[in-house]
Scaffold this active site. Structure first.
Site, mmCIF file in Angstrom:
data_model
loop_
_atom_site.group_PDB
_atom_site.id
_atom_site.type_symbol
_atom_site.label_atom_id
_atom_site.label_comp_id
_atom_site.label_asym_id
_atom_site.label_seq_id
_atom_site.Cartn_x
_atom_site.Cartn_y
_atom_site.Cartn_z
ATOM 1 N N ILE A 8 6.445 6.054 17.767
ATOM 2 C CA ILE A 8 6.064 6.967 16.679
ATOM 3 C C ILE A 8 4.718 7.655 16.938
ATOM 4 O O ILE A 8 4.604 8.869 16.778
ATOM 5 C CB ILE A 8 6.016 6.222 15.321
ATOM 6 C CG1 ILE A 8 7.273 5.369 15.102
ATOM 7 C CG2 ILE A 8 5.774 7.194 14.159
ATOM 8 C CD1 ILE A 8 8.532 6.101 14.757
ATOM 9 N N ARG A 18 -5.120 10.147 4.535
ATOM 10 C CA ARG A 18 -4.033 11.020 4.976
ATOM 11 C C ARG A 18 -2.963 11.178 3.880
ATOM 12 O O ARG A 18 -2.401 12.246 3.671
ATOM 13 C CB ARG A 18 -3.422 10.396 6.237
ATOM 14 C CG ARG A 18 -2.013 10.756 6.552
ATOM 15 C CD ARG A 18 -1.918 12.041 7.325
ATOM 16 N NE ARG A 18 -0.540 12.442 7.526
ATOM 17 C CZ ARG A 18 -0.172 13.514 8.183
ATOM 18 N NH1 ARG A 18 -1.062 14.300 8.722
ATOM 19 N NH2 ARG A 18 1.092 13.825 8.314
ATOM 20 N N CYS A 41 -5.894 7.223 9.589
ATOM 21 C CA CYS A 41 -6.115 6.357 10.743
ATOM 22 C C CYS A 41 -6.206 7.153 12.039
ATOM 23 O O CYS A 41 -5.559 8.187 12.184
ATOM 24 C CB CYS A 41 -4.946 5.383 10.881
ATOM 25 S SG CYS A 41 -4.877 4.170 9.588
ATOM 26 N N LYS A 67 0.843 -1.207 0.000
ATOM 27 C CA LYS A 67 0.000 0.000 0.000
ATOM 28 C C LYS A 67 0.875 1.252 0.000
ATOM 29 O O LYS A 67 0.662 2.176 -0.788
ATOM 30 C CB LYS A 67 -0.884 -0.008 1.263
ATOM 31 C CG LYS A 67 -1.546 1.320 1.554
ATOM 32 C CD LYS A 67 -2.465 1.249 2.760
ATOM 33 C CE LYS A 67 -1.834 1.513 4.090
ATOM 34 N NZ LYS A 67 -1.483 2.926 4.345
ATOM 35 N N ASN A 68 1.868 1.256 0.905
ATOM 36 C CA ASN A 68 2.639 2.476 1.078
ATOM 37 C C ASN A 68 3.705 2.674 0.001
ATOM 38 O O ASN A 68 4.431 3.677 0.006
ATOM 39 C CB ASN A 68 3.233 2.531 2.490
ATOM 40 C CG ASN A 68 2.123 2.686 3.528
ATOM 41 O OD1 ASN A 68 0.983 3.021 3.175
ATOM 42 N ND2 ASN A 68 2.443 2.437 4.787
HETATM 43 N N1 EPU Z 1 4.680 14.180 11.897
HETATM 44 C C1 EPU Z 1 4.655 15.466 12.339
HETATM 45 N N2 EPU Z 1 4.365 16.440 11.427
HETATM 46 C C2 EPU Z 1 4.124 16.172 10.110
HETATM 47 C C3 EPU Z 1 4.176 14.837 9.667
HETATM 48 C C4 EPU Z 1 4.458 13.848 10.591
HETATM 49 O O1 EPU Z 1 4.848 15.740 13.507
HETATM 50 O O2 EPU Z 1 3.892 17.124 9.343
HETATM 51 C C5 EPU Z 1 4.975 13.103 12.875
HETATM 52 C C6 EPU Z 1 3.841 12.095 12.987
HETATM 53 O O3 EPU Z 1 2.829 12.566 13.865
HETATM 54 C C7 EPU Z 1 4.560 10.874 13.498
HETATM 55 C C8 EPU Z 1 5.934 10.985 12.841
HETATM 56 O O4 EPU Z 1 6.060 12.339 12.409
HETATM 57 O O5 EPU Z 1 4.694 10.939 14.880
HETATM 58 C C9 EPU Z 1 6.177 10.090 11.677
HETATM 59 O O6 EPU Z 1 5.097 10.186 10.768
HETATM 60 P P1 EPU Z 1 5.322 10.055 9.202
HETATM 61 O O7 EPU Z 1 5.165 11.409 8.604
HETATM 62 O O8 EPU Z 1 6.557 9.286 8.901
HETATM 63 O O9 EPU Z 1 4.046 9.195 8.811
HETATM 64 P P2 EPU Z 1 3.333 9.236 7.426
HETATM 65 O O10 EPU Z 1 4.297 9.544 6.382
HETATM 66 O O11 EPU Z 1 2.094 10.054 7.546
HETATM 67 C C10 EPU Z 1 3.734 6.731 6.787
HETATM 68 C C11 EPU Z 1 2.858 5.548 6.505
HETATM 69 C C12 EPU Z 1 2.174 5.116 7.787
HETATM 70 C C13 EPU Z 1 3.260 4.758 8.806
HETATM 71 C C14 EPU Z 1 4.209 5.945 8.998
HETATM 72 C C15 EPU Z 1 5.381 5.648 9.897
HETATM 73 C C16 EPU Z 1 2.237 5.928 4.205
HETATM 74 C C17 EPU Z 1 1.177 6.258 3.226
HETATM 75 N N3 EPU Z 1 1.874 5.926 5.492
HETATM 76 O O12 EPU Z 1 2.853 7.735 7.303
HETATM 77 O O13 EPU Z 1 1.418 3.967 7.485
HETATM 78 O O14 EPU Z 1 2.672 4.431 10.023
HETATM 79 O O15 EPU Z 1 4.734 6.375 7.728
HETATM 80 O O16 EPU Z 1 6.137 4.611 9.370
HETATM 81 O O17 EPU Z 1 3.371 5.658 3.829
HETATM 82 C C18 EPU Z 1 -0.380 2.481 7.639
HETATM 83 O O18 EPU Z 1 0.021 2.007 6.556
HETATM 84 O O19 EPU Z 1 -1.270 1.943 8.321
HETATM 85 C C19 EPU Z 1 0.211 3.731 8.103
HETATM 86 C C20 EPU Z 1 -0.348 4.496 9.038
#
Ligand code: EPU
Length: 419
Positions: free
Chosen positions: A327, A92, A116, A21-22
């Site tokens: 995280i 998201r 989520c 998915k990701n």
């Molecule tokens: N964060 C901030 N500010 C931002 C963005 C993120 O503070 O502007 C924080 C988040 O709150 C979190 C941390 O940074 O505490 C890391 O978040 P990250 O941005 O890496 O998450 P993401 O990119 O939104 C992706 C995956 C998630 C996975 C996370 C961590 C995708 C589409 N989603 O999310 O996947 O949990 O990385 O590995 O790639 C899932 O597949 O169920 C899922 C939630």
């Protein structure tokens, strides 16, 4: 929709892993950055991909579906950078579209993104990153507007962000000049995205390391790419065996991407044989395994997305284990549901819980709160005694394709029912 599961189960047989998915979501977004059609194979048939496609179609992209999970994206007629509010609330990861939209239109509008319920999901890193690239950002209530012609920049992420890294990578790839992303995320989906873009004429070096250097180009040609195997699905299947016991061959996976969870499962006493060349993992377990502490971390550490299934496996292991979720502050809340099934888990604070096992779980009625807690509840239901009902199947369908049929093929008594 809901799932009905009758347990307990012993797992046996072979299961293949779908495309990630990701990986699919950023590759779809990359389709908007290209000047010619992109063909993506091995795209999982899941709800989050369907939502992403709907958003892209609303923006004017043409997405055609071929056989066996092939999608072709043609963004030649893309007409708008305004993301539709009724759909962004459901996904998201729509934030990844901002990079290509800004590179192409110099403007984009983002209503509050959803996703989520696993904790706060702020967008401050995106705002800060775009500002570094010369984009003006204004926030009015739930709507964020981005305007400006991007220039090359060096951006240091104060916190590692997966989609943040992907978004800036997509922006910088089309922004003339030398850019750099520091403290970049290193998840395997990022080098996969960069390799694809490079194949289309981008000039990106260092993806998969903390420093990514990008020389922006004016033009990106068409390309074909396959989604890498879903590493979180791989761990979920392995955790299912650790929780229920059994013997499973997991195929079409990338063992190198799950080295840490495999190490933990081995430390718990599961027999794990991984073959990176064949892309297979053979796992055998006879509960109770041994309790082992786990701590989530950015890649190559233990993925936060892998924590819920492993926590279920720990409820069936002998001893006491600390689970440290570093995280997200909402990712352990689902342990209440495991306690309702008979687990003994003490939630110490939003980031830590202590699992005391093994405990006999019993079937009950539950609701899936998010994708990963959802699959964890299915695993718990598979090893619980009696009948479980897991409502809100949509959350599981967001990330796992055709899960009931696939789990049935390895011995789980599961069916889907209209709520
Ligand atoms: N964060 C901030 N500010 C931002 C963005 C993120 O503070 O502007 C924080 C988040 O709150 C979190 C941390 O940074 O505490 C890391 O978040 P990250 O941005 O890496 O998450 P993401 O990119 O939104 C992706 C995956 C998630 C996975 C996370 C961590 C995708 C589409 N989603 O999310 O996947 O949990 O990385 O590995 O790639 C899932 O597949 O169920 C899922 C939630």
């Amino acid at each position: 929709m809901r799932f009905i599961v009758n347990g307990p189960t012993t797992i046996h047989g072979t299961i293949s892993v779908r495309g990630a998915k990701n990986a699919a979501l950023p590759l779809l977004a990359a389709g908007l950055a290209l000047d010619a059609p992109v063909t993506i194979t091995r795209v999982p048939a899941i709800e989050d991909v369907a939502r992403m496609v709907e958003i892209m179609e609303r923006l004017g992209a043409v997405v055609s579906r071929g056989a066996d999970g092939t999608l072709q994206v043609n963004a030649a007629a893309l007409r708008s950078g305004d993301l539709p509010a009724d759909l962004t609330g459901k996904l998201r990861a729509c934030t990844i579209l901002l990079g290509p939209l800004l590179a192409r239109f110099g403007r984009a509008v983002l209503p509050q993104p959803g996703g989520c319920t696993i904790g706060q999901r702020p967008i401050d890193l995106f705002v800060d990153g775009f500002r570094a690239f010369g984009i003006e950002v204004t926030e009015e209530g739930d709507v964020t507007r981005f305007v400006g012609t991007p220039h090359a920049a060096r951006y240091v992420f104060p916190v590692v962000s997966v989609t943040g890294t992907e978004t800036l990578l997509l922006l910088a790839a089309r922004t003339p000049g030398e850019s750099a992303i520091e403290n970049a995320a290193m998840e395997p989906e990022i080098p996969a995205l960069a390799a694809f873009l490079n194949g289309c004429g981008a000039r990106i070096e260092g993806a998969g390391t903390p420093t990514i250097r990008i020389t922006g180009v004016d033009h990106l040609t068409s390309g074909t790419v396959a989604c890498i195997p879903d590493r979180i699905e791989t761990v979920a299947f392995a955790a299912l065996v650790a929780a229920c016991g059994g013997d499973l061959e997991i195929t079409e996976c990338a063992p190198a991407h799950v080295a840490v969870p495999l190490k933990l499962l081995t430390a718990m006493g599961a027999e794990v044989v991984a073959d990176s060349v064949a892309g297979t993992i053979h796992i055998r377990a006879t509960p109770p395994l041994r309790a082992v502490a786990i701590r989530t971390h950015e890649y190559p550490g233990l993925a936060t997305d892998a924590q819920p299934p492993l926590t279920v496996a720990l409820t069936q292991a002998q001893g006491v284990a600390l689970v440290h979720e570093t995280i997200y502050e909402g990712r352990l809340l689902f342990v209440d549901k495991l306690n309702k099934m008979g687990a003994n888990i003490i939630l110490c604070d939003p980031h830590r819980c202590i699992v005391d096992g093994p405990r006999r779980l019993h079937g009950t009625t539950l609701e899936s709160p998010d994708i990963r807690a959802g699959i964890a509840l299915l695993i718990a239901a598979a090893c619980a005694h009696g009948r479980s009902t897991i409502a809100n199947a949509y959350q599981i369908d967001r990330g796992f394709a055709n899960i009931e049929e696939r789990l049935r093929s390895i011995g789980v008594d599961i069916r889907r029912e209209d709520s």
